[in-house]
Enzyme design. Structure first.
Site, PDB file in Angstrom:
ATOM      1  N   HIS A 208       0.782  -1.240   0.000  1.00 30.36           N
ATOM      2  CA  HIS A 208       0.000   0.000   0.000  1.00 30.36           C
ATOM      3  C   HIS A 208       0.812   1.288   0.000  1.00 30.36           C
ATOM      4  CE1 HIS A 208       0.843  -0.351   4.355  1.00 30.36           C
ATOM      5  NE2 HIS A 208       0.780   0.966   4.329  1.00 30.36           N
TER       6      HIS A 208
HETATM    7  C1  UD1 Z   1      -2.061   5.422   5.297  1.00 29.09           C
HETATM    8  C2  UD1 Z   1      -0.788   6.020   5.890  1.00 29.09           C
HETATM    9  C3  UD1 Z   1       0.300   4.978   5.924  1.00 29.09           C
HETATM   10  C4  UD1 Z   1      -0.167   3.725   6.623  1.00 29.09           C
HETATM   11  C5  UD1 Z   1      -1.462   3.228   6.019  1.00 29.09           C
HETATM   12  C6  UD1 Z   1      -1.982   2.061   6.808  1.00 29.09           C
HETATM   13  C7  UD1 Z   1      -0.431   8.406   5.447  1.00 29.09           C
HETATM   14  C8  UD1 Z   1       0.320   9.392   4.655  1.00 29.09           C
HETATM   15  N1  UD1 Z   1      -0.314   7.131   5.055  1.00 29.09           N
HETATM   16  O1  UD1 Z   1      -1.789   5.074   3.952  1.00 29.09           O
HETATM   17  O2  UD1 Z   1       1.416   5.498   6.627  1.00 29.09           O
HETATM   18  O3  UD1 Z   1       0.827   2.748   6.509  1.00 29.09           O
HETATM   19  O4  UD1 Z   1      -2.444   4.275   6.043  1.00 29.09           O
HETATM   20  O5  UD1 Z   1      -2.819   1.250   6.067  1.00 29.09           O
HETATM   21  O6  UD1 Z   1      -1.092   8.756   6.391  1.00 29.09           O
HETATM   22  N2  UD1 Z   1      -9.043   4.131   0.892  1.00 29.09           N
HETATM   23  C9  UD1 Z   1     -10.272   3.563   0.805  1.00 29.09           C
HETATM   24  N3  UD1 Z   1     -10.881   3.152   1.956  1.00 29.09           N
HETATM   25  C10 UD1 Z   1     -10.312   3.294   3.165  1.00 29.09           C
HETATM   26  C11 UD1 Z   1      -9.051   3.880   3.250  1.00 29.09           C
HETATM   27  C12 UD1 Z   1      -8.429   4.300   2.104  1.00 29.09           C
HETATM   28  O7  UD1 Z   1     -10.848   3.418  -0.271  1.00 29.09           O
HETATM   29  O8  UD1 Z   1     -10.923   2.881   4.175  1.00 29.09           O
HETATM   30  C13 UD1 Z   1      -8.380   4.573  -0.349  1.00 29.09           C
HETATM   31  C14 UD1 Z   1      -8.808   5.979  -0.768  1.00 29.09           C
HETATM   32  O9  UD1 Z   1      -8.814   6.011  -2.151  1.00 29.09           O
HETATM   33  C15 UD1 Z   1      -7.671   6.808  -0.249  1.00 29.09           C
HETATM   34  C16 UD1 Z   1      -6.482   5.885  -0.478  1.00 29.09           C
HETATM   35  O10 UD1 Z   1      -6.984   4.593  -0.166  1.00 29.09           O
HETATM   36  O11 UD1 Z   1      -7.532   8.008  -0.950  1.00 29.09           O
HETATM   37  C17 UD1 Z   1      -5.285   6.177   0.399  1.00 29.09           C
HETATM   38  O12 UD1 Z   1      -5.688   6.211   1.750  1.00 29.09           O
HETATM   39  P1  UD1 Z   1      -4.841   7.084   2.790  1.00 29.09           P
HETATM   40  O13 UD1 Z   1      -5.421   6.947   4.135  1.00 29.09           O
HETATM   41  O14 UD1 Z   1      -4.635   8.443   2.262  1.00 29.09           O
HETATM   42  O15 UD1 Z   1      -3.411   6.427   2.750  1.00 29.09           O
HETATM   43  P2  UD1 Z   1      -2.987   4.915   2.928  1.00 29.09           P
HETATM   44  O16 UD1 Z   1      -2.355   4.473   1.681  1.00 29.09           O
HETATM   45  O17 UD1 Z   1      -4.073   4.122   3.500  1.00 29.09           O
HETATM   46  N1  UDP Z   2      -3.515  -6.114   8.634  1.00 28.35           N
HETATM   47  C1  UDP Z   2      -4.818  -6.542   8.758  1.00 28.35           C
HETATM   48  N2  UDP Z   2      -5.476  -6.928   7.638  1.00 28.35           N
HETATM   49  C2  UDP Z   2      -4.894  -6.943   6.407  1.00 28.35           C
HETATM   50  C3  UDP Z   2      -3.565  -6.502   6.287  1.00 28.35           C
HETATM   51  C4  UDP Z   2      -2.892  -6.088   7.412  1.00 28.35           C
HETATM   52  O1  UDP Z   2      -5.358  -6.577   9.868  1.00 28.35           O
HETATM   53  O2  UDP Z   2      -5.559  -7.318   5.433  1.00 28.35           O
HETATM   54  C5  UDP Z   2      -2.812  -5.697   9.848  1.00 28.35           C
HETATM   55  C6  UDP Z   2      -1.443  -6.301  10.025  1.00 28.35           C
HETATM   56  O3  UDP Z   2      -1.522  -7.583  10.583  1.00 28.35           O
HETATM   57  C7  UDP Z   2      -0.803  -5.269  10.949  1.00 28.35           C
HETATM   58  C8  UDP Z   2      -1.414  -3.966  10.478  1.00 28.35           C
HETATM   59  O4  UDP Z   2      -2.585  -4.307   9.743  1.00 28.35           O
HETATM   60  O5  UDP Z   2      -1.206  -5.520  12.281  1.00 28.35           O
HETATM   61  C9  UDP Z   2      -0.466  -3.191   9.607  1.00 28.35           C
HETATM   62  O6  UDP Z   2      -1.139  -2.091   9.086  1.00 28.35           O
HETATM   63  P1  UDP Z   2      -0.857  -1.501   7.638  1.00 28.35           P
HETATM   64  O7  UDP Z   2      -0.117  -2.480   6.825  1.00 28.35           O
HETATM   65  O8  UDP Z   2      -2.167  -1.012   7.129  1.00 28.35           O
HETATM   66  O9  UDP Z   2       0.006  -0.212   7.952  1.00 28.35           O
HETATM   67  P2  UDP Z   2       1.529   0.041   8.344  1.00 28.35           P
HETATM   68  O10 UDP Z   2       1.889  -0.886   9.453  1.00 28.35           O
HETATM   69  O11 UDP Z   2       2.350  -0.138   7.132  1.00 28.35           O
HETATM   70  O12 UDP Z   2       1.531   1.469   8.764  1.00 28.35           O
END
Ligand code: UD1
Ligand code: UDP
Length: 392
Positions: A208
């Site tokens: 992601h």
């Molecule tokens: C964010 C964090 C990242 C973290 C990740 C955990 C920032 C800059 N990034 O990244 O550090 O590792 O969360 O998963 O804060 N979207 C959906 N549904 C949701 C959430 C997101 O459709 O419930 C889609 C939307 O199109 C959104 C895109 O994902 O614009 C990105 O979501 P965003 O929260 O901005 O960043 P992440 O990639 O999730």
């Molecule tokens: N995770 C989850 N479901 C998934 C993928 C990841 O519950 O389908 C959990 C994973 O086990 C870990 C956490 O989400 O506990 C990590 O979050 P994410 O990868 O979204 O963000 P990051 O740690 O990179 O910030």
């Protein structure tokens, strides 16, 4: 103390699940969800699964670009902090919700407590690195998970308020891993997903990071995943909705051998990691969990802030970036197809994970804090109204 704690994303809900019950024994928590993540599978389901309290405030930012999203969080958080007049604002990790919580509090003169302080990838092209640096420099309590994090802070001249406390995610993994150790846990996940999954007969992947959502990067990791997938050993990819959308927009097709599933719950994620032949990920949380579980992990990034997992000979994780040949080589070395079933069975049977006591240490440090004088919330225009108190 009266503490406003700010969450917004999946990993923050997971970290809060460990801290919240301990925090609430001694402090009054006002729980705020920015709504950065908003899908049921990314956020709502974690409240139920992990027993989190309903938020006192839901700001509901839901998506948007970096500045737009962060700006709307600031607009939503400022009136909440003014209204609640907390002794501290507590933020987790390195997301835009972390940055907004820290910035909104600091501008109102409210002390900030940062959980997971001091991590550095030294790559400022990552939004997370900017968020971490700013949050750390605004914080009064810096709860570092590792010695390396403490050293990073010292190198930036930050020593006051810094304590190595352990890792909240390790504590949750230690508590829950016993529930998923039995291969029956995998069997029930497999039945629910209608997939033929046995210990060691699949690879588990999550992707992601923003850097892995460009068309060029997506084509590269799609090819990489296709190359490591064998005819009898598919890659199970739990696809983040943001990555799914980026793939669709760029018209990138995933090759055969990749089984795409929706984002899964916490226990399912842990079970899928533990019983896999190996994990491929760009997630900080998954990288750490696979290290704790002892699963070989290929990190699809060129840097990491979790240096302990890749640091030494015998480390379970290795940085491969998007180098397909390196990935194939590392999978063959760490999880050869003819041995991965036996490796996986042995690993799960022997798993006995110890927690780090991070929640108890954080709460003790907050409790021992010199009673911070209730800040006179700084005046400013316009004041704004807090969002209506809401539940998910
Ligand atoms: C964010 C964090 C990242 C973290 C990740 C955990 C920032 C800059 N990034 O990244 O550090 O590792 O969360 O998963 O804060 N979207 C959906 N549904 C949701 C959430 C997101 O459709 O419930 C889609 C939307 O199109 C959104 C895109 O994902 O614009 C990105 O979501 P965003 O929260 O901005 O960043 P992440 O990639 O999730
Ligand atoms: N995770 C989850 N479901 C998934 C993928 C990841 O519950 O389908 C959990 C994973 O086990 C870990 C956490 O989400 O506990 C990590 O979050 P994410 O990868 O979204 O963000 P990051 O740690 O990179 O910030």
């Amino acid at each position: 103390m009266r503490i406003v704690s700010v969450v917004g994303t999946r990993p923050q809900l997971i970290k809060a699940a460990t801290l919240q019950p301990v925090l609430r024994r001694e402090h009054q928590e006002v729980f705020v969800d920015t709504g950065q993540h908003y899908d049921e599978a990314m956020a709502g389901s974690f409240f139920t699964e992990l027993g989190l309290a309903a938020p006192d405030y839901s700001i509901g930012v839901g998506g948007g670009g970096q500045g737009d999203q962060t700006g709307r969080m600031l607009i939503g958080l400022e009136p909440v902090i003014r209204e609640e007049r907390p002794d501290a604002v507590l933020v987790y990790g390195d997301t835009n919700s972390t940055l907004a919580g820290a910035l909104a509090a600091a501008k109102l003169g409210v002390p900030v407590a940062h959980v997971e302080a001091g991590l550095r990838s030294f790559d400022r092209s990552m939004p997370e690195e900017l968020n971490r640096v700013v949050a750390d420099h605004l914080s009064s309590w810096l709860f570092a998970p590792t010695p390396a994090a403490v050293a990073n802070l010292a190198a930036e001249g930050i020593t006051a308020g810094v304590t190595e406390v352990g890792d909240l995610m390790l504590d949750l993994a230690a508590r829950v891993s016993a529930e998923v150790r039995d291969p029956a846990a995998l069997a029930s996940v497999a039945a629910r997903l209608s997939l033929w999954l046995k210990p060691g007969n699949y690879l588990f992947a999550t992707i992601h990071r923003a850097e892995n959502r460009t068309p060029k990067a997506m084509r590269a990791w799609a090819e990489l995943l296709g190359a490591v997938a064998g005819p009898d050993r598919p890659v199970v990819l739990a696809l983040h909705p943001g990555t799914r959308e980026a793939l669709r927009a760029a018209g990138v097709e995933l090759p055969d051998g990749i089984l795409v599933i929706e984002p899964q719950g916490y226990r399912t994620s842990l079970a899928l990691q533990l019983h896999a032949a190996a994990v491929l990920t760009d997630s900080g949380g998954v990288q750490r969990e696979s290290a704790w579980l002892g699963v070989p992990c290929l990190v699809l990034r060129s840097t990491t802030e979790w240096v302990e997992t890749v640091g030494s000979e015998g480390s379970s994780a290795v940085l491969v970036g998007l180098d397909r040949d390196a990935a194939v080589r590392e999978i063959e070395a760490r999880a050869p197809a003819d041995r991965s079933a036996a490796q996986s069975v042995r690993r799960a049977a022997g798993l006995r994970l110890q927690g780090s006591g991070a929640a108890e240490r954080i709460v003790a440090l907050l409790s021992g804090a010199r009673a911070v004088e209730r800040p006179a919330v700084r005046p400013g225009q316009p004041q704004g109204q807090p969002p209506a108190k809401a539940t998910r």
